[in-house]
Motif scaffolding. Structure first.
Motif, PDB file in Angstrom:
ATOM      1  N   TRP A 134      35.577  32.438  40.839  1.00 30.18           N
ATOM      2  CA  TRP A 134      36.645  32.712  40.107  1.00 30.18           C
ATOM      3  C   TRP A 134      36.393  32.573  38.589  1.00 30.18           C
ATOM      4  O   TRP A 134      35.749  31.452  38.518  1.00 30.18           O
ATOM      5  CB  TRP A 134      37.732  31.798  40.531  1.00 30.18           C
TER       6      TRP A 134
ATOM      7  N   LYS B  81      53.513  33.807  40.693  1.00 27.68           N
ATOM      8  CA  LYS B  81      52.318  34.586  41.210  1.00 27.68           C
ATOM      9  C   LYS B  81      52.413  36.057  41.244  1.00 27.68           C
ATOM     10  O   LYS B  81      53.637  36.335  41.407  1.00 27.68           O
ATOM     11  CB  LYS B  81      52.149  34.208  42.623  1.00 27.68           C
ATOM     12  N   ASP B  82      51.453  36.843  40.936  1.00 28.91           N
ATOM     13  CA  ASP B  82      51.688  38.335  41.193  1.00 28.91           C
ATOM     14  C   ASP B  82      49.942  38.873  41.332  1.00 28.91           C
ATOM     15  O   ASP B  82      49.247  39.065  40.579  1.00 28.91           O
ATOM     16  CB  ASP B  82      51.812  39.084  39.665  1.00 28.91           C
ATOM     17  N   LEU B  83      49.967  38.477  42.541  1.00 29.79           N
ATOM     18  CA  LEU B  83      48.361  38.918  43.108  1.00 29.79           C
ATOM     19  C   LEU B  83      48.133  40.083  44.176  1.00 29.79           C
ATOM     20  O   LEU B  83      49.263  40.098  44.956  1.00 29.79           O
ATOM     21  CB  LEU B  83      47.898  37.368  44.015  1.00 29.79           C
TER      22      LEU B  83
ATOM     23  N   GLU C 162      39.814  38.066  37.582  1.00 33.79           N
ATOM     24  CA  GLU C 162      39.638  38.679  39.330  1.00 33.79           C
ATOM     25  C   GLU C 162      38.752  37.529  39.478  1.00 33.79           C
ATOM     26  O   GLU C 162      38.127  36.878  38.918  1.00 33.79           O
ATOM     27  CB  GLU C 162      38.914  40.167  38.947  1.00 33.79           C
TER      28      GLU C 162
ATOM     29  N   ASP D 155      57.574  31.992  46.726  1.00 33.07           N
ATOM     30  CA  ASP D 155      56.697  33.147  46.727  1.00 33.07           C
ATOM     31  C   ASP D 155      56.799  33.955  48.156  1.00 33.07           C
ATOM     32  O   ASP D 155      57.105  33.452  49.215  1.00 33.07           O
ATOM     33  CB  ASP D 155      55.376  32.964  46.500  1.00 33.07           C
TER      34      ASP D 155
ATOM     35  N   ALA E 125      48.955  39.914  36.654  1.00 36.02           N
ATOM     36  CA  ALA E 125      49.688  39.177  35.512  1.00 36.02           C
ATOM     37  C   ALA E 125      48.710  38.925  34.492  1.00 36.02           C
ATOM     38  O   ALA E 125      48.943  39.322  33.178  1.00 36.02           O
ATOM     39  CB  ALA E 125      50.328  37.964  35.706  1.00 36.02           C
ATOM     40  N   SER E 126      47.480  38.160  34.687  1.00 33.31           N
ATOM     41  CA  SER E 126      46.667  37.996  33.816  1.00 33.31           C
ATOM     42  C   SER E 126      45.456  38.655  33.583  1.00 33.31           C
ATOM     43  O   SER E 126      44.715  38.852  32.612  1.00 33.31           O
ATOM     44  CB  SER E 126      45.923  36.578  34.133  1.00 33.31           C
TER      45      SER E 126
ATOM     46  N   VAL F  26      40.085  39.168  44.821  1.00 27.92           N
ATOM     47  CA  VAL F  26      41.484  38.563  44.273  1.00 27.92           C
ATOM     48  C   VAL F  26      41.701  39.111  43.035  1.00 27.92           C
ATOM     49  O   VAL F  26      40.842  39.082  42.221  1.00 27.92           O
ATOM     50  CB  VAL F  26      41.367  37.264  44.298  1.00 27.92           C
ATOM     51  N   ARG F  27      42.672  39.865  42.685  1.00 25.23           N
ATOM     52  CA  ARG F  27      43.315  40.174  41.372  1.00 25.23           C
ATOM     53  C   ARG F  27      44.327  39.525  40.980  1.00 25.23           C
ATOM     54  O   ARG F  27      45.467  39.723  41.785  1.00 25.23           O
ATOM     55  CB  ARG F  27      43.543  41.883  41.222  1.00 25.23           C
ATOM     56  N   ASP F  28      44.804  38.835  39.682  1.00 21.81           N
ATOM     57  CA  ASP F  28      45.915  38.545  39.445  1.00 21.81           C
ATOM     58  C   ASP F  28      46.333  39.279  38.488  1.00 21.81           C
ATOM     59  O   ASP F  28      45.747  39.608  37.281  1.00 21.81           O
ATOM     60  CB  ASP F  28      45.676  37.186  38.598  1.00 21.81           C
TER      61      ASP F  28
END
Length: 147
Positions: free
Chosen positions: A59, A135-137, A32, A110, A28-29, A24-26
């Motif tokens: 996480w 969200k930007d995942l 991972e 979303d 925006a921030s 899982v990669r965010d």
């Protein structure tokens, strides 16, 4: 493992146990996470499969147990499935007859866009791109048949 592997009957293909590894990669921030566990696709009375995923999600260095249950139900089109959440709400359709399928799932503000790829008899992948105001995942899951 290159290209797509056509699956004439998605429910027959998925039945059984799969080793499940997800990143899982965010975007925006930059944060991972990863999930490691097993997804068991067992037969449902009346047709279809009950997908029960269980394992550990880490996480930002913190591990915790994680699980998810979905229902994969047969549709009027042979070889395809209607995927639903455990409570019966619709999630997405699934047709791997070409070896690849793209499905959208709107969730509040979303949009989840999933790409499903059958790689061979014992490996498949999902890539969910989640976009919205908060969200930007990217969630990438690799499945390998157990046994």
């Amino acid at each position: 493992m290159g290209g797509f592997w056509p699956v004439p009957d998605v429910l027959a293909y998925l039945a059984g146990d799969w080793r499940t590894e997800r990143t899982v990669r965010d975007l925006a921030s930059g944060a991972e996470g990863e999930f490691s566990g097993v997804t068991a696709f067992g037969r449902l009375a009346g047709g279809g499969l009950l997908s029960q995923e269980s394992g550990t999600f880490v996480w930002q260095g913190v591990p915790r147990p994680a699980e998810r249950t979905l229902r994969f139900l047969p549709t009027a089109t042979p070889g395809t499935a209607d995927v639903r959440f455990a409570d019966g709400r619709p999630f997405h359709d699934l047709d791997l007859s070409s070896g690849r399928h793209v499905a959208d799932h709107p969730c509040a503000a979303d949009l989840y866009r999933g790409e499903f790829t059958a790689l061979d008899t014992d490996h498949w992948r999902t890539v969910w791109r989640v976009g919205g105001p908060a969200k930007d995942l990217v969630l990438t899951t690799e499945y390998a048949r157990v046994g």
